[in-house]
Design a protein around this motif. Structure first.
Motif, mmCIF file in Angstrom:
data_model
loop_
_atom_site.group_PDB
_atom_site.id
_atom_site.type_symbol
_atom_site.label_atom_id
_atom_site.label_comp_id
_atom_site.label_asym_id
_atom_site.label_seq_id
_atom_site.Cartn_x
_atom_site.Cartn_y
_atom_site.Cartn_z
ATOM 1 N N VAL A 138 4.868 0.187 17.528
ATOM 2 C CA VAL A 138 4.291 1.536 17.684
ATOM 3 C C VAL A 138 5.020 2.528 16.784
ATOM 4 O O VAL A 138 4.396 3.406 16.163
ATOM 5 C CB VAL A 138 4.359 1.977 19.162
ATOM 6 N N VAL A 139 6.334 2.389 16.686
ATOM 7 C CA VAL A 139 7.131 3.290 15.856
ATOM 8 C C VAL A 139 6.740 3.181 14.380
ATOM 9 O O VAL A 139 6.884 4.151 13.622
ATOM 10 C CB VAL A 139 8.638 3.001 16.055
ATOM 11 N N VAL A 140 6.225 2.027 13.959
ATOM 12 C CA VAL A 140 5.789 1.851 12.570
ATOM 13 C C VAL A 140 4.780 2.937 12.178
ATOM 14 O O VAL A 140 4.753 3.384 11.022
ATOM 15 C CB VAL A 140 5.185 0.442 12.364
ATOM 16 N N ALA A 141 3.971 3.382 13.130
ATOM 17 C CA ALA A 141 2.984 4.429 12.836
ATOM 18 C C ALA A 141 3.651 5.721 12.375
ATOM 19 O O ALA A 141 3.045 6.527 11.652
ATOM 20 C CB ALA A 141 2.110 4.700 14.060
ATOM 21 N N ALA A 142 4.916 5.933 12.768
ATOM 22 C CA ALA A 142 5.634 7.145 12.376
ATOM 23 C C ALA A 142 5.995 7.149 10.900
ATOM 24 O O ALA A 142 6.481 8.174 10.386
ATOM 25 C CB ALA A 142 6.900 7.297 13.233
ATOM 26 N N LEU A 143 5.755 6.045 10.191
ATOM 27 C CA LEU A 143 5.962 6.050 8.744
ATOM 28 C C LEU A 143 5.075 7.086 8.056
ATOM 29 O O LEU A 143 5.320 7.458 6.905
ATOM 30 C CB LEU A 143 5.689 4.661 8.175
ATOM 31 N N ALA A 144 4.046 7.534 8.766
ATOM 32 C CA ALA A 144 3.212 8.613 8.233
ATOM 33 C C ALA A 144 4.039 9.883 8.025
ATOM 34 O O ALA A 144 3.696 10.723 7.182
ATOM 35 C CB ALA A 144 2.055 8.896 9.193
ATOM 36 N N TYR A 145 5.137 10.022 8.781
ATOM 37 C CA TYR A 145 6.058 11.154 8.630
ATOM 38 C C TYR A 145 7.474 10.573 8.573
ATOM 39 O O TYR A 145 8.142 10.419 9.596
ATOM 40 C CB TYR A 145 5.915 12.118 9.804
ATOM 41 N N PRO A 146 7.950 10.191 7.388
ATOM 42 C CA PRO A 146 9.203 9.453 7.234
ATOM 43 C C PRO A 146 10.417 10.005 7.973
ATOM 44 O O PRO A 146 11.174 9.217 8.558
ATOM 45 C CB PRO A 146 9.413 9.446 5.710
ATOM 46 N N PRO A 147 10.668 11.342 7.993
ATOM 47 C CA PRO A 147 11.860 11.814 8.729
ATOM 48 C C PRO A 147 11.838 11.409 10.205
ATOM 49 O O PRO A 147 12.872 11.034 10.765
ATOM 50 C CB PRO A 147 11.790 13.336 8.559
ATOM 51 N N LEU A 148 10.671 11.483 10.835
ATOM 52 C CA LEU A 148 10.558 11.079 12.234
ATOM 53 C C LEU A 148 10.776 9.577 12.367
ATOM 54 O O LEU A 148 11.470 9.114 13.282
ATOM 55 C CB LEU A 148 9.183 11.453 12.782
ATOM 56 N N PHE A 149 10.210 8.813 11.456
ATOM 57 C CA PHE A 149 10.383 7.357 11.513
ATOM 58 C C PHE A 149 11.858 6.980 11.417
ATOM 59 O O PHE A 149 12.339 6.120 12.168
ATOM 60 C CB PHE A 149 9.607 6.676 10.383
ATOM 61 N N LEU A 150 12.593 7.616 10.505
ATOM 62 C CA LEU A 150 13.997 7.264 10.326
ATOM 63 C C LEU A 150 14.806 7.529 11.590
ATOM 64 O O LEU A 150 15.682 6.731 11.954
ATOM 65 C CB LEU A 150 14.588 8.046 9.141
ATOM 66 N N VAL A 151 14.503 8.627 12.270
ATOM 67 C CA VAL A 151 15.208 8.927 13.519
ATOM 68 C C VAL A 151 14.884 7.889 14.588
ATOM 69 O O VAL A 151 15.780 7.331 15.245
ATOM 70 C CB VAL A 151 14.835 10.338 14.029
ATOM 71 N N LEU A 152 13.592 7.589 14.773
ATOM 72 C CA LEU A 152 13.174 6.645 15.805
ATOM 73 C C LEU A 152 13.666 5.238 15.495
ATOM 74 O O LEU A 152 14.173 4.526 16.375
ATOM 75 C CB LEU A 152 11.653 6.658 15.933
ATOM 76 N N LEU A 189 0.833 -1.204 0.000
ATOM 77 C CA LEU A 189 0.000 0.000 0.000
ATOM 78 C C LEU A 189 0.868 1.255 0.000
ATOM 79 O O LEU A 189 1.980 1.244 0.544
ATOM 80 C CB LEU A 189 -0.923 0.018 1.219
ATOM 81 N N PRO A 190 0.387 2.338 -0.582
ATOM 82 C CA PRO A 190 1.151 3.591 -0.566
ATOM 83 C C PRO A 190 1.406 4.053 0.865
ATOM 84 O O PRO A 190 0.561 3.872 1.750
ATOM 85 C CB PRO A 190 0.224 4.573 -1.306
ATOM 86 N N MET A 191 2.584 4.619 1.090
ATOM 87 C CA MET A 191 2.910 5.112 2.427
ATOM 88 C C MET A 191 2.024 6.306 2.760
ATOM 89 O O MET A 191 2.013 7.304 2.046
ATOM 90 C CB MET A 191 4.384 5.507 2.494
ATOM 91 N N SER A 192 1.275 6.192 3.847
ATOM 92 C CA SER A 192 0.373 7.257 4.274
ATOM 93 C C SER A 192 0.094 7.076 5.754
ATOM 94 O O SER A 192 0.467 6.065 6.352
ATOM 95 C CB SER A 192 -0.947 7.191 3.497
ATOM 96 N N ALA A 193 -0.584 8.056 6.334
ATOM 97 C CA ALA A 193 -0.942 7.948 7.754
ATOM 98 C C ALA A 193 -1.860 6.745 7.977
ATOM 99 O O ALA A 193 -1.708 6.011 8.962
ATOM 100 C CB ALA A 193 -1.623 9.232 8.215
#
Length: 242
Positions: free
Chosen positions: A194-208, A68-72
């Motif tokens: 839980v961190v997977v949910a941050a894929l909605a905002y990729p820069p935050l996900f990459l840091v976490l 699926l496309p990356m989205s919130a």
């Protein structure tokens, strides 16, 4: 009380000690697993069926990430599926104790599903990052996380078979203060989900996600060193098979 209430009460009274267990697993996942085990008991499901459903939910989360496309919406959906699978991973053992249907074969099946689940989650994340065109280094981190999770799981399992002492990290020792559970949050698999949910905002996900990898790698290195030293100390009592 109805059957569900009786089951949850009995499971609560026989709950494993939470001392030293990571916070999400201790205060959230086991409680969710207890309720899921009671529902499975009322529905007449076997512990093995719960194990397989747990695996299928996790696969569902992987499918969401990969296709699926990356989205919130997709990020939250993947997180929910992973956390539901994690809850059922706790429920199968609780259901086995409740129904006295525990078996070596069931424990083996649970370990097989676990050995596949976490590495494949990281593979799904790697494919998701690659498909979204995120930096190559982030895909490499996900692949390294895959190798780390698989090798650490194998090392822990093998140490448990070779020596009960080597398998014991003291993580569940009675009297362990609650702060230890909170200190273990970064490498609790529930935290990863839980961190997977941050894929909605990729820069935050990459840091976490990168932070989780670094912490997990450090803890795994310390754990492997501890297990090796414990096994080495027992070497003189070891008689290899011919």
């Amino acid at each position: 009380m109805n059957r569900y209430q009786v089951a949850t009460a009995e499971l609560a009274s026989s709950q494993k000690s939470g001392a030293g267990v990571p916070a999400y697993l201790r205060w959230v996942n086991r409680g969710l697993g207890r309720r899921a085990a009671a529902v499975a008991y009322v529905a007449g499901l076997s512990p093995n069926a719960v194990t397989l459903i747990s695996g299928m939910l996790s696969v569902g989360g992987m499918v969401v990430l990969v296709f699926l496309p990356m989205s919130a919406l997709s990020a939250v959906a993947a997180m929910v599926l992973f956390l539901a699978g994690y809850a059922l991973d706790s429920a199968d053992g609780q259901l086995a104790r409740l129904t006295n249907r525990g078996s070596i074969a069931g424990e083996w099946l649970d370990h097989v599903v676990d050995s596949l689940r976490l590495p494949l989650v990281h593979l799904a994340i790697a494919l998701c990052l690659w498909r979204a065109g995120l930096p190559d280094w982030s895909v490499v981190v996900a692949l390294l996380f895959l190798v780390l999770s698989s090798s650490w799981f194998f090392a822990q399992t093998l140490a448990g078979k070779l020596s009960a002492k080597a398998a014991d990290d003291g993580s569940a020792a009675e009297g362990t203060p609650d702060w230890v559970s909170f200190a273990k949050i970064p490498y609790d698999v529930g935290t990863l989900y839980v961190v997977v949910a941050a894929l909605a905002y990729p820069p935050l996900f990459l840091v976490l996600y990168t932070g989780l990898f670094v912490v997990t790698a450090a803890v795994a290195a310390a754990s492997l060193r501890r297990k090796y030293r414990a096994l080495l100390a027992e070497q003189r009592d070891y008689a290899p098979e011919n």
